[in-house]
Design a protein around this motif. Sequence first.
Motif, PDB file in Angstrom:
ATOM      1  N   ILE A   8       0.838  -1.199   0.000  1.00  0.00           N
ATOM      2  CA  ILE A   8       0.000   0.000   0.000  1.00  0.00           C
ATOM      3  C   ILE A   8       0.874   1.251   0.000  1.00  0.00           C
ATOM      4  CG2 ILE A   8      -1.628   1.344   1.401  1.00  0.00           C
ATOM      5  CD1 ILE A   8      -2.862  -1.373   2.244  1.00  0.00           C
ATOM      6  N   TRP A   9       1.932   1.238   0.812  1.00  0.00           N
ATOM      7  CA  TRP A   9       2.860   2.364   0.875  1.00  0.00           C
ATOM      8  C   TRP A   9       3.545   2.575  -0.477  1.00  0.00           C
ATOM      9  CZ3 TRP A   9       3.396   6.146   4.229  1.00  0.00           C
ATOM     10  CH2 TRP A   9       4.535   6.934   4.176  1.00  0.00           C
ATOM     11  N   THR A  10       3.931   1.485  -1.125  1.00  0.00           N
ATOM     12  CA  THR A  10       4.588   1.563  -2.432  1.00  0.00           C
ATOM     13  C   THR A  10       3.634   2.101  -3.487  1.00  0.00           C
ATOM     14  OG1 THR A  10       5.980  -0.319  -1.815  1.00  0.00           O
ATOM     15  CG2 THR A  10       5.897   0.236  -4.129  1.00  0.00           C
ATOM     16  N   ILE A  11       2.383   1.654  -3.475  1.00  0.00           N
ATOM     17  CA  ILE A  11       1.392   2.146  -4.436  1.00  0.00           C
ATOM     18  C   ILE A  11       1.128   3.634  -4.204  1.00  0.00           C
ATOM     19  CG2 ILE A  11      -1.041   1.975  -5.118  1.00  0.00           C
ATOM     20  CD1 ILE A  11      -0.755  -1.076  -4.639  1.00  0.00           C
ATOM     21  N   ARG A  12       1.091   4.062  -2.940  1.00  0.00           N
ATOM     22  CA  ARG A  12       0.931   5.481  -2.627  1.00  0.00           C
ATOM     23  C   ARG A  12       2.081   6.289  -3.209  1.00  0.00           C
ATOM     24  NH1 ARG A  12       3.639   8.501   0.513  1.00  0.00           N
ATOM     25  NH2 ARG A  12       2.839  10.426   1.332  1.00  0.00           N
ATOM     26  N   ASN A  13       3.304   5.782  -3.063  1.00  0.00           N
ATOM     27  CA  ASN A  13       4.475   6.471  -3.616  1.00  0.00           C
ATOM     28  C   ASN A  13       4.433   6.515  -5.141  1.00  0.00           C
ATOM     29  OD1 ASN A  13       5.500   6.975  -1.091  1.00  0.00           O
ATOM     30  ND2 ASN A  13       6.849   5.206  -1.080  1.00  0.00           N
ATOM     31  N   ILE A  14       3.931   5.462  -5.751  1.00  0.00           N
ATOM     32  CA  ILE A  14       3.803   5.437  -7.216  1.00  0.00           C
ATOM     33  C   ILE A  14       2.821   6.520  -7.667  1.00  0.00           C
ATOM     34  CG2 ILE A  14       2.898   4.080  -9.155  1.00  0.00           C
ATOM     35  CD1 ILE A  14       4.140   1.605  -7.805  1.00  0.00           C
ATOM     36  N   ILE A  15       1.684   6.625  -6.993  1.00  0.00           N
ATOM     37  CA  ILE A  15       0.686   7.630  -7.355  1.00  0.00           C
ATOM     38  C   ILE A  15       1.253   9.039  -7.182  1.00  0.00           C
ATOM     39  CG2 ILE A  15      -1.556   8.605  -6.697  1.00  0.00           C
ATOM     40  CD1 ILE A  15      -2.407   5.694  -6.021  1.00  0.00           C
ATOM     41  N   MET A  16       1.957   9.266  -6.068  1.00  0.00           N
ATOM     42  CA  MET A  16       2.540  10.588  -5.823  1.00  0.00           C
ATOM     43  C   MET A  16       3.593  10.933  -6.878  1.00  0.00           C
ATOM     44  SD  MET A  16       0.941  11.850  -3.295  1.00  0.00           S
ATOM     45  CE  MET A  16       1.966  13.192  -2.771  1.00  0.00           C
ATOM     46  N   SER A  17       4.399   9.956  -7.262  1.00  0.00           N
ATOM     47  CA  SER A  17       5.431  10.249  -8.258  1.00  0.00           C
ATOM     48  C   SER A  17       4.818  10.470  -9.640  1.00  0.00           C
ATOM     49  CB  SER A  17       6.488   9.142  -8.292  1.00  0.00           C
ATOM     50  OG  SER A  17       5.917   7.897  -8.600  1.00  0.00           O
ATOM     51  N   ILE A  18       3.728   9.787  -9.957  1.00  0.00           N
ATOM     52  CA  ILE A  18       3.046  10.034 -11.234  1.00  0.00           C
ATOM     53  C   ILE A  18       2.495  11.462 -11.263  1.00  0.00           C
ATOM     54  CG2 ILE A  18       0.995   9.433 -12.595  1.00  0.00           C
ATOM     55  CD1 ILE A  18       1.547   6.498 -11.876  1.00  0.00           C
ATOM     56  N   ILE A  19       1.914  11.899 -10.157  1.00  0.00           N
ATOM     57  CA  ILE A  19       1.400  13.270 -10.075  1.00  0.00           C
ATOM     58  C   ILE A  19       2.549  14.272 -10.242  1.00  0.00           C
ATOM     59  CG2 ILE A  19       0.334  14.968  -8.529  1.00  0.00           C
ATOM     60  CD1 ILE A  19      -1.339  12.611  -7.404  1.00  0.00           C
ATOM     61  N   ALA A  20       3.671  13.991  -9.577  1.00  0.00           N
ATOM     62  CA  ALA A  20       4.839  14.884  -9.693  1.00  0.00           C
ATOM     63  C   ALA A  20       5.359  14.912 -11.123  1.00  0.00           C
ATOM     64  CB  ALA A  20       5.927  14.431  -8.727  1.00  0.00           C
ATOM     65  N   ILE A  21       5.397  13.769 -11.778  1.00  0.00           N
ATOM     66  CA  ILE A  21       5.878  13.710 -13.165  1.00  0.00           C
ATOM     67  C   ILE A  21       4.963  14.510 -14.083  1.00  0.00           C
ATOM     68  CG2 ILE A  21       6.181  12.160 -15.143  1.00  0.00           C
ATOM     69  CD1 ILE A  21       7.269  10.076 -13.132  1.00  0.00           C
ATOM     70  N   ILE A  22       3.669  14.406 -13.878  1.00  0.00           N
ATOM     71  CA  ILE A  22       2.721  15.165 -14.713  1.00  0.00           C
ATOM     72  C   ILE A  22       2.925  16.665 -14.526  1.00  0.00           C
ATOM     73  CG2 ILE A  22       0.271  15.718 -15.019  1.00  0.00           C
ATOM     74  CD1 ILE A  22      -0.293  12.724 -14.391  1.00  0.00           C
ATOM     75  N   ILE A  23       3.019  17.108 -13.281  1.00  0.00           N
ATOM     76  CA  ILE A  23       3.206  18.537 -13.008  1.00  0.00           C
ATOM     77  C   ILE A  23       4.550  19.022 -13.552  1.00  0.00           C
ATOM     78  CG2 ILE A  23       3.524  20.236 -11.162  1.00  0.00           C
ATOM     79  CD1 ILE A  23       1.461  18.564  -9.549  1.00  0.00           C
ATOM     80  N   LEU A  24       5.614  18.251 -13.318  1.00  0.00           N
ATOM     81  CA  LEU A  24       6.941  18.654 -13.790  1.00  0.00           C
ATOM     82  C   LEU A  24       7.037  18.631 -15.312  1.00  0.00           C
ATOM     83  CD1 LEU A  24       9.124  16.871 -11.110  1.00  0.00           C
ATOM     84  CD2 LEU A  24       8.892  19.338 -11.427  1.00  0.00           C
TER      85      LEU A  24
END
Length: 119
Positions: A8-24
């Motif tokens: 669950i923690w890993t999936i949360r990190n994946i979602i956060m990094s996808i959001i960061a990649i989209i914004i960046l």
Amino acid sequence: MNKNIKNIWTIRNIIMSIIAIIILSWAFCQNDFIGKIIISPFLVCAISILGGNISILLNKNKLAKIFHYIFKFTFLLYVIGVLSYVIYYSIKNKEYSMLIIVAIFILFIILFFRPIKKK
């Protein structure tokens, strides 16, 4: 740690990094050359975090380690660039007190990149 909680923690990190990649990625496309240079290390770090978390989720530990090293190298490059500019700025403007702050950050960088000894 329980395996389900780790996933669950890993999936949360994946979602956060996808959001960061989209914004960046959006910010990267909207800026000029200097802006792209400033944003690119953050983009590479976000991509390496995404790759590392996907690798952890798929139990590919060697690949996760490679992504971790890519993150550390990119972060180191960014910090060295910023500190180099601060050194240049402080010498050019004769504000030598800023060099004390640079020295403190260099000590933190050394501690951050020093391997942890296992007991």
